[in-house]
Structure formats: C-alpha cells, structure tokens
Enzyme design. Structure first.
Site, PDB file in Angstrom:
ATOM      1  CE1 TYR A 269      19.374  43.285   0.964  1.00 46.74           C
ATOM      2  CE2 TYR A 269      19.232  43.615   3.333  1.00 46.74           C
ATOM      3  CZ  TYR A 269      19.973  43.302   2.219  1.00 46.74           C
ATOM      4  OH  TYR A 269      21.320  43.022   2.346  1.00 46.74           O
TER       5      TYR A 269
ATOM      6  CG  LEU B 247      19.060  42.497   6.700  1.00 48.17           C
ATOM      7  CD1 LEU B 247      17.543  42.371   6.566  1.00 48.17           C
ATOM      8  CD2 LEU B 247      19.409  42.849   8.138  1.00 48.17           C
TER       9      LEU B 247
ATOM     10  CB  ALA C 284      22.373  50.314 -16.231  1.00 49.26           C
TER      11      ALA C 284
ATOM     12  CE  LYS D 201      25.142  42.251  -6.227  1.00 44.87           C
ATOM     13  NZ  LYS D 201      23.708  42.444  -6.170  1.00 44.87           N
TER      14      LYS D 201
HETATM   15  P1  ATR Z   1      24.635  46.687  -7.820  1.00 42.89           P
HETATM   16  O1  ATR Z   1      25.721  45.747  -8.101  1.00 42.89           O
HETATM   17  O2  ATR Z   1      23.948  46.425  -6.517  1.00 42.89           O
HETATM   18  O3  ATR Z   1      23.640  46.825  -8.941  1.00 42.89           O
HETATM   19  P2  ATR Z   1      26.105  48.938  -8.777  1.00 42.89           P
HETATM   20  O4  ATR Z   1      26.602  48.060  -9.877  1.00 42.89           O
HETATM   21  O5  ATR Z   1      27.083  49.789  -8.039  1.00 42.89           O
HETATM   22  O6  ATR Z   1      25.356  48.094  -7.670  1.00 42.89           O
HETATM   23  O7  ATR Z   1      24.922  49.818  -9.371  1.00 42.89           O
HETATM   24  C1  ATR Z   1      24.346  50.846  -8.651  1.00 42.89           C
HETATM   25  C2  ATR Z   1      23.252  51.484  -9.498  1.00 42.89           C
HETATM   26  O8  ATR Z   1      22.706  52.586  -8.757  1.00 42.89           O
HETATM   27  C3  ATR Z   1      23.758  52.085 -10.817  1.00 42.89           C
HETATM   28  O9  ATR Z   1      22.731  51.994 -11.773  1.00 42.89           O
HETATM   29  C4  ATR Z   1      24.011  53.552 -10.424  1.00 42.89           C
HETATM   30  O10 ATR Z   1      23.974  54.463 -11.481  1.00 42.89           O
HETATM   31  P3  ATR Z   1      25.345  54.841 -12.296  1.00 42.89           P
HETATM   32  O11 ATR Z   1      25.567  53.706 -13.255  1.00 42.89           O
HETATM   33  O12 ATR Z   1      25.040  56.121 -12.971  1.00 42.89           O
HETATM   34  O13 ATR Z   1      26.434  54.948 -11.265  1.00 42.89           O
HETATM   35  C5  ATR Z   1      22.824  53.785  -9.517  1.00 42.89           C
HETATM   36  N1  ATR Z   1      23.027  54.935  -8.626  1.00 42.89           N
HETATM   37  C6  ATR Z   1      23.841  54.979  -7.560  1.00 42.89           C
HETATM   38  N2  ATR Z   1      23.753  56.204  -6.982  1.00 42.89           N
HETATM   39  C7  ATR Z   1      22.868  56.927  -7.711  1.00 42.89           C
HETATM   40  C8  ATR Z   1      22.327  58.251  -7.632  1.00 42.89           C
HETATM   41  N3  ATR Z   1      22.690  59.093  -6.654  1.00 42.89           N
HETATM   42  N4  ATR Z   1      21.419  58.626  -8.555  1.00 42.89           N
HETATM   43  C9  ATR Z   1      21.023  57.794  -9.535  1.00 42.89           C
HETATM   44  N5  ATR Z   1      21.486  56.518  -9.670  1.00 42.89           N
HETATM   45  C10 ATR Z   1      22.393  56.095  -8.771  1.00 42.89           C
END
Ligand code: ATR
Length: 291
Positions: free
Chosen positions: A231, A21, A135, A73
C-alpha cells in the site's frame, strides 16, 4: 494523544518500518476512543527480537499489544504463549495481545482482513483461477483464508523466488486443511497469468521505487483483477502496468484497514464503533492519497 508515563503502548515490529501507515490509523482510533494509549514503530533487527520479547514479560512493561510485519510474522511464533486457532492454522502472526498477566497470544488478522476487502470490492472467488506471487507470512494468511472458504476457487497457482518454500508451505498447510486447489510452480511462466482471473502479489517487490516487475507485463490482461498487497507506494509498477492494460486493480490499503480494525478489536476485546472505523479509513486514505 500526548504520551505520558501512564500511557499504554501499542506498536508494530518489523524491518523496515518506514513505509508503515499503522501508527496513523491506530493513533487516530485511540484519540477517538479517548484512551490513554500511543502506537509506535519498533524497528527491530533479528538479533534484537529475543531481548524485546524478554522485556515484554516484565510486569512493569507498558506494552499491551503489537502488530508484526515483514519479515517477522513467522519468526515471532516461538516467543508466544498461545495462538488463536486461526493463527495456528496459518502458521503466522500479525497481531499479539498481551494481557495483564503478561501472557502473549498471537492472532492473524491478515487473512480475514484480505477477505473483508475482497467482499467490499464485490469479488466472488468461486471457480476463479488465482495466481499468487510469494510464500511469506502474508501469503500464508491469504492462502489459508482462501482454502478455508466454502466458496472454492478453481485453482491457486503459487510462485516464489525460493521455490522450495512453496512446496513446503503446501505440505504444511495440507496437514491442517484441504489444499487440493493449491499448486506450486517452479518457474514464473507456469503461473499462467495470461489465463488467470486474479493475480495477488504478496511479495515485497514493488515497495522500493527501483524494484523491477516480477512478471512479464505482456501477460496482464483487461479481464483480470490485480491485487497488490503493498500500500506504500499506493501504486506499484505492477499496478501501473495493470491499469495501463485496463485490468481492475487494487492496492493493499483496504486489507491494511480491515486487519487493523480486527487487531484493535482483539486489543480492546470488543467491537469497535463504526464511527471510529470510518475515521481510521479516512486517516489512511488521507495519508496515502492526500485526501
Ligand atoms: P510477509 O510476512 O510480509 O509476507 P516475508 O515473510 O518476509 O514477508 O515474505 C516476503 C516475500 O517476498 C517472500 O515470498 C519473498 O521471497 P523468498 O521466500 O524467496 O525470500 C518475497 N521477496 C522478497 N524479496 C524478493 C525479491 N527481490 N524477488 C522475489 N521475491 C522476493
């Protein structure tokens, strides 16, 4: 605002971006500020990052500011010339300022955006037991902000699908700040959700309509706040279950708003008028809730 060849370009890089958004919010601000600028989506594959950042260095590039979202990020950091002190502490960037010499400076407005929204909600984190899912880049910003506040939560337990990332994150942040309150848990049951005051979902789980709940909904209770930074959709399955139980809930629209205002202030290098901020919030709420 109609884009022409003189328009300054701002935008967001990430993948996927269909849910974003940010264009609605920032284009409303540009129009209100009467600046010749347009905010665009830049959905990039990881292998396209290198070329994209090379092009940004071109003196004729019209791009002067970027937001960064999932999953870049942390990945954008090697492409930047400088980091704000807070972004350096977080180890993740969601805002890039590009000056007229094409110097790229990374900022992090997610952390302050999250704190501004907590303040708006009247949430006091002092001595609270907090549980965090995830994380990634957003978790880094939130955890850094919470660790740097003079008001100390009692504890912050963190679970991530990839458990090692939490251990590594705590060690890394520990090199830059006091992380005594942070605790990694290897199994989701050890988050002690049934005992926590605030549960924060920073994962992307919930963005897709078919996404399952990461936690057992029976652990949710009415005396907690469930903060889902997603969101779009406005109400994830996690928030629906938490509302059913009578918990306080919030989605990430407030955090999106505050991080967006702070990003815009970095690009404009000045405080944004309150009237423009109200317009940005109205646009977001209109887009998200239809009013
Ligand atoms: P952002 O920058 O928005 O935080 P990111 O750095 O890609 O995005 O982080 C995504 C988060 O969602 C991570 O904690 C990821 O877990 P992993 O470190 O194990 O990849 C979590 N995540 C994404 N898909 C997931 C899933 N299907 N089940 C559990 N956690 C998930």
């Amino acid at each position: 605002m109609i884009e022409d060849s003189n328009s300054a370009i701002y935008g967001i890089i990430g993948n996927p971006l269909a849910h974003s958004l940010s264009p609605v919010m920032h284009n409303a601000a540009f129009e209100a500020l009467e600046v010749d600028a347009v905010y665009k989506l830049f959905p990039l594959k990881e292998e396209e990052l290198d070329g994209f950042f090379k092009d940004l260095k071109d003196p004729s590039s019209p791009i002067f500011g970027l937001n960064v979202t999932v999953p870049y990020k942390e990945k954008v950091m090697p492409f930047l010339d400088a980091l704000s002190p807070f972004a350096a502490k977080v180890g993740a960037v969601n805002t890039i300022v590009i000056d007229d010499k094409r110097k790229l400076t990374g900022h992090n407005t997610d952390g302050p955006g999250f704190l501004c929204h907590l303040q708006e909600l009247g949430v006091d984190i002092t001595d609270k037991r907090i549980a965090v899912l995830g994380a990634g880049g957003s978790a880094r910003a939130i955890l850094t902000s919470l660790c740097l506040l003079p008001e100390r939560p009692e504890s912050i337990r963190i679970y991530n699908r990839t458990a090692q990332k939490v251990e590594d994150l705590i060690v890394e942040l520990g090199g830059r700040m006091n992380v005594d309150i942070l605790q990694a848990v290897n199994v989701i049951e050890d988050l002690n959700i049934e005992l926590c005051d605030i549960l924060i979902n920073t994962t992307t789980v919930g963005m897709q309509p078919t996404d399952p709940m990461l936690i057992d909904h029976n652990l949710l209770h009415k005396d907690m706040l469930v903060y889902d930074i997603i969101y779009n959709p406005a109400k994830t399955l996690l928030l629906k279950e938490a509302q059913t139980i009578g918990a306080n809930t919030t989605n990430g629209l407030g955090m999106l708003f505050y991080q967006g205002v702070l990003a815009l202030q970095h690009w404009a290098n000045q405080e944004i008028d309150v009237g423009v901020k109200i317009l940005m919030r109205d646009k977001l709420e209109e887009e998200s809730y239809g009013h």
